[in-house]
Each structure stands twice: as structure tokens, then as C-alpha cells.
Design a protein around this motif. Structure first.
Motif, PDB file in Angstrom:
ATOM      1  N   THR A  29     -17.181  -1.252  -7.521  1.00 45.89           N
ATOM      2  CA  THR A  29     -16.316   0.172  -6.865  1.00 45.89           C
ATOM      3  C   THR A  29     -16.847   0.976  -7.450  1.00 45.89           C
ATOM      4  OG1 THR A  29     -14.273  -0.954  -7.381  1.00 45.89           O
ATOM      5  CG2 THR A  29     -13.919   1.316  -7.085  1.00 45.89           C
ATOM      6  N   ALA A  30     -17.197   1.480  -8.379  1.00 46.30           N
ATOM      7  CA  ALA A  30     -17.800   2.974  -8.537  1.00 46.30           C
ATOM      8  C   ALA A  30     -19.024   2.916  -7.801  1.00 46.30           C
ATOM      9  CB  ALA A  30     -18.044   2.851  -9.993  1.00 46.30           C
ATOM     10  N   GLY A  31     -20.114   2.012  -7.783  1.00 47.24           N
ATOM     11  CA  GLY A  31     -21.222   1.031  -6.793  1.00 47.24           C
ATOM     12  C   GLY A  31     -21.477   1.010  -5.977  1.00 47.24           C
ATOM     13  N   GLY A  32     -19.749   1.448  -5.167  1.00 43.63           N
ATOM     14  CA  GLY A  32     -19.740   1.003  -3.492  1.00 43.63           C
ATOM     15  C   GLY A  32     -20.465  -0.813  -2.816  1.00 43.63           C
ATOM     16  N   VAL A  33     -19.824  -0.916  -4.089  1.00 40.50           N
ATOM     17  CA  VAL A  33     -20.150  -2.529  -3.468  1.00 40.50           C
ATOM     18  C   VAL A  33     -18.483  -3.640  -3.720  1.00 40.50           C
ATOM     19  CG1 VAL A  33     -20.359  -4.721  -4.918  1.00 40.50           C
ATOM     20  CG2 VAL A  33     -22.532  -2.758  -4.814  1.00 40.50           C
ATOM     21  N   THR A  34     -18.731  -4.370  -2.638  1.00 41.14           N
ATOM     22  CA  THR A  34     -17.714  -4.946  -2.268  1.00 41.14           C
ATOM     23  C   THR A  34     -17.741  -6.554  -2.974  1.00 41.14           C
ATOM     24  OG1 THR A  34     -17.221  -3.873  -0.422  1.00 41.14           O
ATOM     25  CG2 THR A  34     -16.250  -6.553  -0.693  1.00 41.14           C
ATOM     26  N   ALA A  35     -16.735  -6.584  -3.840  1.00 41.38           N
ATOM     27  CA  ALA A  35     -17.286  -8.095  -5.338  1.00 41.38           C
ATOM     28  C   ALA A  35     -16.150  -9.320  -4.143  1.00 41.38           C
ATOM     29  CB  ALA A  35     -16.300  -7.826  -6.341  1.00 41.38           C
ATOM     30  N   VAL A  36     -17.332 -10.270  -3.323  1.00 38.87           N
ATOM     31  CA  VAL A  36     -16.550 -11.209  -2.999  1.00 38.87           C
ATOM     32  C   VAL A  36     -15.675 -13.150  -3.844  1.00 38.87           C
ATOM     33  CG1 VAL A  36     -16.721 -12.496  -0.822  1.00 38.87           C
ATOM     34  CG2 VAL A  36     -17.104 -10.345  -0.656  1.00 38.87           C
ATOM     35  N   HIS A  37     -15.183 -12.670  -4.536  1.00 33.94           N
ATOM     36  CA  HIS A  37     -14.642 -13.922  -5.392  1.00 33.94           C
ATOM     37  C   HIS A  37     -14.398 -14.515  -4.704  1.00 33.94           C
ATOM     38  CE1 HIS A  37     -10.220 -12.228  -4.676  1.00 33.94           C
ATOM     39  NE2 HIS A  37     -10.470 -11.484  -5.050  1.00 33.94           N
ATOM     40  N   ARG A  38     -13.647 -15.569  -5.636  1.00 36.14           N
ATOM     41  CA  ARG A  38     -13.503 -17.276  -5.087  1.00 36.14           C
ATOM     42  C   ARG A  38     -12.834 -17.223  -4.395  1.00 36.14           C
ATOM     43  NH1 ARG A  38     -15.372 -22.079  -7.719  1.00 36.14           N
ATOM     44  NH2 ARG A  38     -13.568 -23.990  -6.883  1.00 36.14           N
ATOM     45  N   ARG A  39     -11.427 -16.955  -4.555  1.00 35.89           N
ATOM     46  CA  ARG A  39     -10.739 -16.844  -3.439  1.00 35.89           C
ATOM     47  C   ARG A  39     -10.832 -15.892  -2.478  1.00 35.89           C
ATOM     48  NH1 ARG A  39      -6.316 -13.200  -1.883  1.00 35.89           N
ATOM     49  NH2 ARG A  39      -7.587 -12.223  -3.809  1.00 35.89           N
ATOM     50  N   MET A  40     -11.411 -15.016  -1.830  1.00 36.29           N
ATOM     51  CA  MET A  40     -12.257 -14.297  -1.049  1.00 36.29           C
ATOM     52  C   MET A  40     -13.441 -15.429  -0.252  1.00 36.29           C
ATOM     53  SD  MET A  40     -12.158 -10.344  -2.633  1.00 36.29           S
ATOM     54  CE  MET A  40     -12.637 -10.220  -0.423  1.00 36.29           C
ATOM     55  N   VAL A  41     -13.944 -15.890  -0.660  1.00 28.50           N
ATOM     56  CA  VAL A  41     -14.773 -16.823  -0.711  1.00 28.50           C
ATOM     57  C   VAL A  41     -14.262 -17.808   0.632  1.00 28.50           C
ATOM     58  CG1 VAL A  41     -16.328 -18.367  -1.223  1.00 28.50           C
ATOM     59  CG2 VAL A  41     -16.913 -16.930  -1.533  1.00 28.50           C
ATOM     60  N   ALA A  42     -12.724 -19.015  -0.323  1.00 28.17           N
ATOM     61  CA  ALA A  42     -12.201 -19.963   0.269  1.00 28.17           C
ATOM     62  C   ALA A  42     -11.400 -19.163   1.922  1.00 28.17           C
ATOM     63  CB  ALA A  42     -10.872 -20.228  -0.287  1.00 28.17           C
ATOM     64  N   GLU A  43     -11.108 -18.139   1.762  1.00 29.41           N
ATOM     65  CA  GLU A  43     -10.555 -17.096   2.917  1.00 29.41           C
ATOM     66  C   GLU A  43     -11.764 -16.967   3.814  1.00 29.41           C
ATOM     67  OE1 GLU A  43      -8.372 -13.780   1.183  1.00 29.41           O
ATOM     68  OE2 GLU A  43      -6.671 -15.422   0.502  1.00 29.41           O
ATOM     69  N   TRP A  44     -13.077 -16.793   3.315  1.00 27.48           N
ATOM     70  CA  TRP A  44     -13.589 -16.359   4.797  1.00 27.48           C
ATOM     71  C   TRP A  44     -13.733 -17.420   5.106  1.00 27.48           C
ATOM     72  CZ3 TRP A  44     -19.394 -13.647   2.957  1.00 27.48           C
ATOM     73  CH2 TRP A  44     -19.278 -13.173   3.939  1.00 27.48           C
ATOM     74  N   SER A  45     -14.212 -18.276   4.604  1.00 27.90           N
ATOM     75  CA  SER A  45     -15.324 -19.916   5.367  1.00 27.90           C
ATOM     76  C   SER A  45     -13.941 -20.403   5.946  1.00 27.90           C
ATOM     77  CB  SER A  45     -15.134 -20.557   3.968  1.00 27.90           C
ATOM     78  OG  SER A  45     -16.167 -20.615   2.800  1.00 27.90           O
ATOM     79  N   ALA A  46     -12.198 -20.026   5.733  1.00 32.51           N
ATOM     80  CA  ALA A  46     -11.432 -20.786   6.416  1.00 32.51           C
ATOM     81  C   ALA A  46     -11.131 -19.639   7.646  1.00 32.51           C
ATOM     82  CB  ALA A  46      -9.975 -20.709   5.759  1.00 32.51           C
TER      83      ALA A  46
END
Length: 343
Positions: free
Chosen positions: A318-335
Motif C-alpha cells: 500500500t505504501a509503495g503503490g503496489v496492488t497485491a493480487v493474492h490467491r482469491r483475487m487470482v481466482a476471480e480474475w481467472s473467472a
């Protein structure tokens, strides 16, 4: 599905897909001369990230095939006229030019280029989908598909002809430079809007993934690290990103994938295919922040992982301006759920 190496051996196969020049920009942006239609030998070499010798050797071995797809050498009055029309400043007595079809032809012949290999893979993937996807004969579907093709054609014309024309005019104009720049900005805004519209249509029309998140991630977990990088690159393209290049491996300078969003922002991505029981730590994210923001000057930084992030890692992201795409988000993105930060 046909292996990409088949294109290296079969001229008839190359000829059958030679019109799909849009694949070039889906893999990496192809810079064109001010005429919006041609590139030089040096520009072809830069696109495929190889030396000039590799391209000149390819021309020597496949000159007739390349000439048939649009390669030519200008001399004399023809060269003079081209220089005047395109604004090229050169004292050479000859100039070799490649059309987009000729560049695609090079991609199907060039062996020692990762960019060329990605073009071949993407080209055959598109051809396979075009031949195997079911045909919907409904009037509504035909109308939407026609509108989408029209939008894509207009986008191509704006990006490859109109914008380069404005670039050439701006370079040679003094009195109306400001007005031309404003007009070019408006055209580029329309181009980006059409691209985003086309992507939304593709998502609406495309097949929905019926797998559960567990099944999706089981498939992802079975990938190698390199396969996961290619997989994430394809997800980026589905969200409208262009110039997407996988750089993972030695010499990647801390970033696995680079590209641009549909509205032109620079993207840098780090991919980690870790076991679900592991976690991304703050030090992992800190290294990526430096690489993405300092070395690559990215405007969108994504850390995509198949595992969770520690609380401290999320704070650093968050402080470095990075979006953390964790496991659940990867699954939703894939769907099929678009990644918000890319819109």
C-alpha cells in the motif's frame, strides 16, 4: 492444437494466417514510420529484440516469400518520393521497407527471438479459437459481432494511420502545432474508449468459466513458474493491456512482465507461483517496489501471487503503490472478473 514451431516449417500454414497482423500489437507494440504503414529493417530488429544481422540473414534466405508479403527495397525517384511524403531524413541510396504482413511473416520465420515465439503462440491460439468456438446464429449476436468488428477496425485506423499522420504534421508544423496536438489527444482518447468498449463486449460475449475457485486454482497450482507468467500475461491482455512482454528469468531486473494499460499507463508485474501454505513477505514486496517504481518507472505495479500476503507485506504494498493480487483475487480474475486497477 498445432505447435508454434510448425509455422517455421510450413509455408502453406504461414500463408493461411498472414492476414492476422493484429497479433503483433497484442504481443508488443509495433512502431511504424510516419506513413503509418511501414517499418525499416532496424525497426523490425528492435521489435523482435534481435540484431540487424538476424533480420538481414532472414531476408537473404526467404526474400521471395517476404516480397510476396510486402517487403520491398526503394531506390531512385521512388525513394525520394517516399522520403518527401513520410518526412524521413536519410541520405541512403536505398531503403528496405516491411509492411505489417511482412513483419508477421518474419515472426513466423525467426527462430532465435522470444518475441517472435510469443507471436507464433498467440497467432495459433487465436486461429484455434476462431475455428473451434461455436457459431451463434442469432440476429443479436451477429449485430454485436459486426459492431465489435467495426469498432476494432476504427481503432486500428485511428492508432495506425490517423495518429501517425498527426505525429508527422506536428513535427513539421510550427504555427498550428498546439491545435494539432490537441486534435491528436482527442483522437487518442477516442481510440482508448473504443478499445475498452471492445474488451467489455468480448467479456460479455465470451464463455463464462464454470469452474469453482478451487478448481481454477488447482489448475494454476499445476503450472510451472514460467507457465504462470505466461498465464498472467494473457489475463493482462484480456483486460485490455497492450505491449505485454514476459521478461521472467535472468536479467528481468526484478520484473517478470511489462506492458501498458488500455489508457497507456506503464505496467510492471511480479509473479510468484508459491504453494498456498506459504506467504509473500514484506521483503519480497520491498524488492519489487524498487524494481517497479525506480528501474521501470511503472504507473501500475502488480504483485500477483498464488498464496496470501503477510500483514506487513500488504502495508508495504500500500505504501509503495503496489496492488497485491493474492490467491482469491487470482481466482476471480481467472473467472473473468476484470482487475480494477487496470481499467
Amino acid at each position: 492444437m498445432i505447435n508454434e514451431s510448425a509455422l517455421l516449417e510450413s509455408k502453406s500454414l504461414r500463408d493461411s494466417v498472414l492476414e492476422r497482423t493484429d497479433v503483433l500489437d497484442r504481443v508488443k507494440a509495433l512502431s511504424l514510420l510516419p506513413d503509418g504503414m511501414h517499418v525499416t529493417t532496424a525497426m523490425v530488429a528492435a521489435y523482435f529484440e534481435v540484431g540487424l544481422t538476424a533480420i538481414t540473414s532472414l531476408i537473404h534466405d526467404h526474400r521471395e516469400e517476404l516480397k510476396a508479403s510486402g517487403y520491398r527495397v526503394l531506390t531512385g525517384s521512388e525513394l525520394t518520393s517516399f522520403k518527401e511524403l513520410s518526412g524521413i531524413q536519410s541520405r541512403t541510396r536505398s531503403l528496405a521497407l516491411f509492411s505489417r504482413r511482412a513483419v508477421l511473416n518474419v515472426a513466423m520465420l525467426l527462430r532465435d527471438s522470444e518475441v517472435a515465439r510469443q507471436v507464433r503462440v498467440y497467432l495459433l491460439d487465436m486461429e484455434y479459437l476462431a475455428r473451434t468456438q461455436p457459431v451463434d446464429n442469432s440476429v443479436h449476436s451477429d449485430a454485436v459481432s459486426l459492431d465489435d468488428r467495426i469498432d476494432q477496425r476504427i481503432t486500428l485506423i485511428l492508432g495506425k494511420t490517423v495518429v501517425p499522420m498527426f505525429n508527422a504534421l506536428i513535427e513539421t508544423s510550427g504555427e498550428h502545432r498546439r491545435e494539432l496536438i490537441a486534435l491528436r489527444t482527442g483522437v487518442q482518447r477516442i481510440e482508448r474508449s473504443l478499445r475498452r468498449h471492445s474488451i467489455r463486449l468480448q467479456r460479455l460475449e465470451g464463455p463464462r468459466c464454470d469452474w469453482s475457485n478451487t478448481e481454477v486454482m488447482a489448475s494454476v497450482d499445476a503450472m510451472s513458474g514460467r507457465e504462470f507468467e505466461q498465464y498472467v500475461a494473457e489475463l493482462l491482455r484480456l483486460d485490455g493491456c497492450t505491449d505485454v512482454v514476459v521478461r521472467g528469468g535472468c536479467g528481468d531486473r526484478g520484473v517478470d512482465i511489462i506492458g501498458r494499460t488500455a489508457d497507456g499507463r506503464r505496467v510492471a508485474v511480479q509473479c510468484k507461483r508459491f504453494a498456498p501454505g506459504l506467504s509473500i513477505t514484506s521483503s519480497d514486496v520491498q524488492k519489487f517496489v524498487g524494481a517497479a517504481k525506480v528501474l521501470h518507472v511503472s504507473e501500475v505495479a502488480l504483485f500477483v501471487a498464488t498464496c496470501p500476503f503477510t500483514r506487513e507485506a500488504l502495508k508495504v504494498a500500500t505504501a509503495g503503490g503496489v496492488t497485491a493480487v493474492h490467491r482469491r483475487m487470482v481466482a476471480e480474475w481467472s473467472a473473468g472478473e476484470p482487475l480494477k486497477v487496470l481499467e
